[in-house]
Enzyme design. Structure first.
Site, PDB file in Angstrom:
ATOM      1  N   HIS A 159       0.842  -1.203   0.000  1.00 58.77           N
ATOM      2  CA  HIS A 159       0.000   0.000   0.000  1.00 58.77           C
ATOM      3  C   HIS A 159       0.872   1.247   0.000  1.00 58.77           C
ATOM      4  O   HIS A 159       2.053   1.192   0.350  1.00 58.77           O
ATOM      5  CB  HIS A 159      -0.918   0.034   1.227  1.00 58.77           C
ATOM      6  CG  HIS A 159      -2.137  -0.821   1.081  1.00 58.77           C
ATOM      7  ND1 HIS A 159      -2.148  -2.151   1.424  1.00 58.77           N
ATOM      8  CD2 HIS A 159      -3.388  -0.546   0.597  1.00 58.77           C
ATOM      9  CE1 HIS A 159      -3.352  -2.656   1.177  1.00 58.77           C
ATOM     10  NE2 HIS A 159      -4.113  -1.706   0.677  1.00 58.77           N
ATOM     11  N   LYS A 163      -0.734   4.994   4.335  1.00 57.74           N
ATOM     12  CA  LYS A 163      -1.679   4.081   4.998  1.00 57.74           C
ATOM     13  C   LYS A 163      -1.274   3.900   6.453  1.00 57.74           C
ATOM     14  O   LYS A 163      -0.097   3.707   6.758  1.00 57.74           O
ATOM     15  CB  LYS A 163      -1.714   2.727   4.282  1.00 57.74           C
ATOM     16  CG  LYS A 163      -2.737   1.785   4.888  1.00 57.74           C
ATOM     17  CD  LYS A 163      -3.089   0.625   3.984  1.00 57.74           C
ATOM     18  CE  LYS A 163      -4.069  -0.323   4.646  1.00 57.74           C
ATOM     19  NZ  LYS A 163      -5.353   0.315   4.961  1.00 57.74           N
TER      20      LYS A 163
HETATM   21  P1  NAD Z   1      -7.597   9.414   4.843  1.00 57.51           P
HETATM   22  O1  NAD Z   1      -6.735   9.620   6.037  1.00 57.51           O
HETATM   23  O2  NAD Z   1      -7.211  10.016   3.532  1.00 57.51           O
HETATM   24  O3  NAD Z   1      -9.093   9.942   5.153  1.00 57.51           O
HETATM   25  C1  NAD Z   1      -9.745   9.791   6.371  1.00 57.51           C
HETATM   26  C2  NAD Z   1     -10.593  11.027   6.589  1.00 57.51           C
HETATM   27  O4  NAD Z   1     -11.390  10.825   7.751  1.00 57.51           O
HETATM   28  C3  NAD Z   1      -9.735  12.299   6.831  1.00 57.51           C
HETATM   29  O5  NAD Z   1     -10.190  13.359   6.023  1.00 57.51           O
HETATM   30  C4  NAD Z   1      -9.964  12.581   8.319  1.00 57.51           C
HETATM   31  O6  NAD Z   1      -9.889  13.967   8.635  1.00 57.51           O
HETATM   32  C5  NAD Z   1     -11.391  12.020   8.489  1.00 57.51           C
HETATM   33  N1  NAD Z   1     -11.730  11.764   9.884  1.00 57.51           N
HETATM   34  C6  NAD Z   1     -10.980  11.170  10.838  1.00 57.51           C
HETATM   35  N2  NAD Z   1     -11.653  11.156  12.017  1.00 57.51           N
HETATM   36  C7  NAD Z   1     -12.861  11.723  11.779  1.00 57.51           C
HETATM   37  C8  NAD Z   1     -13.978  12.011  12.582  1.00 57.51           C
HETATM   38  N3  NAD Z   1     -14.003  11.702  13.881  1.00 57.51           N
HETATM   39  N4  NAD Z   1     -15.055  12.608  12.014  1.00 57.51           N
HETATM   40  C9  NAD Z   1     -15.049  12.931  10.708  1.00 57.51           C
HETATM   41  N5  NAD Z   1     -14.001  12.705   9.884  1.00 57.51           N
HETATM   42  C10 NAD Z   1     -12.923  12.109  10.420  1.00 57.51           C
HETATM   43  O7  NAD Z   1      -7.770   7.850   4.715  1.00 57.51           O
HETATM   44  P2  NAD Z   1      -8.339   7.003   3.471  1.00 57.51           P
HETATM   45  O8  NAD Z   1      -7.218   6.534   2.625  1.00 57.51           O
HETATM   46  O9  NAD Z   1      -9.488   7.730   2.850  1.00 57.51           O
HETATM   47  O10 NAD Z   1      -8.865   5.718   4.241  1.00 57.51           O
HETATM   48  C11 NAD Z   1      -9.844   5.812   5.242  1.00 57.51           C
HETATM   49  C12 NAD Z   1     -10.133   4.415   5.805  1.00 57.51           C
HETATM   50  O11 NAD Z   1     -10.711   3.607   4.779  1.00 57.51           O
HETATM   51  C13 NAD Z   1      -8.891   3.662   6.285  1.00 57.51           C
HETATM   52  O12 NAD Z   1      -9.235   2.907   7.418  1.00 57.51           O
HETATM   53  C14 NAD Z   1      -8.558   2.754   5.103  1.00 57.51           C
HETATM   54  O13 NAD Z   1      -7.834   1.625   5.472  1.00 57.51           O
HETATM   55  C15 NAD Z   1      -9.958   2.399   4.653  1.00 57.51           C
HETATM   56  N6  NAD Z   1     -10.073   1.939   3.264  1.00 57.51           N
HETATM   57  C16 NAD Z   1     -11.017   0.988   3.024  1.00 57.51           C
HETATM   58  C17 NAD Z   1     -11.247   0.554   1.740  1.00 57.51           C
HETATM   59  C18 NAD Z   1     -12.378  -0.429   1.508  1.00 57.51           C
HETATM   60  O14 NAD Z   1     -12.611  -0.835   0.356  1.00 57.51           O
HETATM   61  N7  NAD Z   1     -13.108  -0.837   2.552  1.00 57.51           N
HETATM   62  C19 NAD Z   1     -10.517   1.066   0.671  1.00 57.51           C
HETATM   63  C20 NAD Z   1      -9.556   2.045   0.933  1.00 57.51           C
HETATM   64  C21 NAD Z   1      -9.351   2.481   2.242  1.00 57.51           C
END
Ligand code: NAD
Length: 270
Positions: A159, A163
């Protein structure tokens, strides 16, 4: 009536991809109701569509989750494992269904999320893509077919450098699928990397290896290695849109489902 979606984590990598794909109409029957991020997020007040690189949505990014969830049919959460359950609890109070894509939850956090499913339908999926959910099935089938025949199982994932959790939730999902096929308890057989004089590999072991760097969207390979041959089952995501479209399909599916915990297998009919 279109399904009204509240995006939680709207300014993140996945939040932006989901909002853009929603506004592009990649999945029919959805409308962006609200967009939420943290109170420290520099994008607060910005238009969620423009911030996501899409046309203006007329929906500002807010930090007021309670207000944002009010009137929404479904909330999609891609944030952080420590807050995702709290978000789901708040949605339960408003009878709003939840799609949780956030990974890295501890066993306790997943247990708390299961309690929420008594009140609302929740989809929990470490990976929203059709291809990966097919791979979960194939890995379980391969493990069951190779059980007791001298095949070692190793899982390698790659990744991007930003991440936060390791191994990925998807790698753990693949580990669970392999363990189910082998009829092993994953907690008993899992190891994470190796170092030093690790000793000979026991038969009942599933090892995880997490590579971090650059901008890999997400690569996963499950290796079944025997003496004389190996079988590798791989998936490579080349764009976050793959997960975003899956999350939107999940949102369209979950509205009106009875309270329970669902996975992408339910959504995709696998
Ligand atoms: P990222 O850090 O770019 O985005 C996360 C966002 O959530 C940020 O903008 C942050 O400010 C916000 N956030 C954090 N705490 C918060 C709160 N209490 N209230 C509101 N907003 C809040 O991360 P990302 O790459 O977008 O990934 C997010 C999550 O999704 C991770 O856990 C990642 O592993 C997961 N993910 C899952 C899949 C899937 O298919 N299920 C795919 C990609 C990523």
């Amino acid at each position: 009536m279109p399904v009204k979606v509240c995006m939680i984590g709207a300014a993140g990598r996945m939040g932006k991809a989901i909002i853009r794909c929603l506004l592009e109409g990649r999945v029919e029957g959805l409308t962006l109701h609200s967009a939420v991020d943290m109170d420290t997020c520099p994008a607060l007040g910005a238009d969620a569509g423009l911030h996501a690189g899409a046309p203006e949505a007329g929906v500002p990014i807010t930090a007021d989750l309670e207000k944002a969830v009010t009137g929404a049919d479904v909330a999609i959460d891609f944030t952080f494992h420590t807050v995702a359950v709290e978000h789901a609890l708040l949605c339960a109070k408003q009878s709003t269904a939840v799609v949780v894509g956030t990974t890295g939850m501890t066993g306790d956090e997943e247990g708390n999320l299961e309690n929420v499913t008594k009140a609302i339908p929740v989809i929990l999926a470490p990976n929203m893509s059709l291809g990966m959910n097919l791979l979960f099935c194939l890995v379980e089938e391969a493990a069951a077919a190779l059980k007791g025949k001298g095949y070692d199982i190793e899982i390698v994932e790659r990744h991007h450098r930003r991440k936060k959790d390791a191994p990925s939730g998807t790698a753990l999902g693949l580990g669970k699928a392999a363990a189910r096929g082998m009829q092993w308890d994953l907690n008993r057989v899992a190891v994470h990397g190796r170092e030093g004089i690790a000793g000979e590999r026991p038969v009942e072991q599933i090892a995880f290896h997490a590579v971090r760097g650059g901008d890999f969207v997400g690569d996963h390979t499950v290796i079944f290695a025997a003496e004389g041959e190996s079988v590798e089952l791989s998936h490579r995501a080349t764009t976050r849109d793959t997960f975003a479209v899956g999350a939107l399909q999940a949102a369209a599916w979950v509205k009106g489902q009875p309270p329970a915990l669902y996975t992408m297998k339910d959504v995709l009919g696998l």
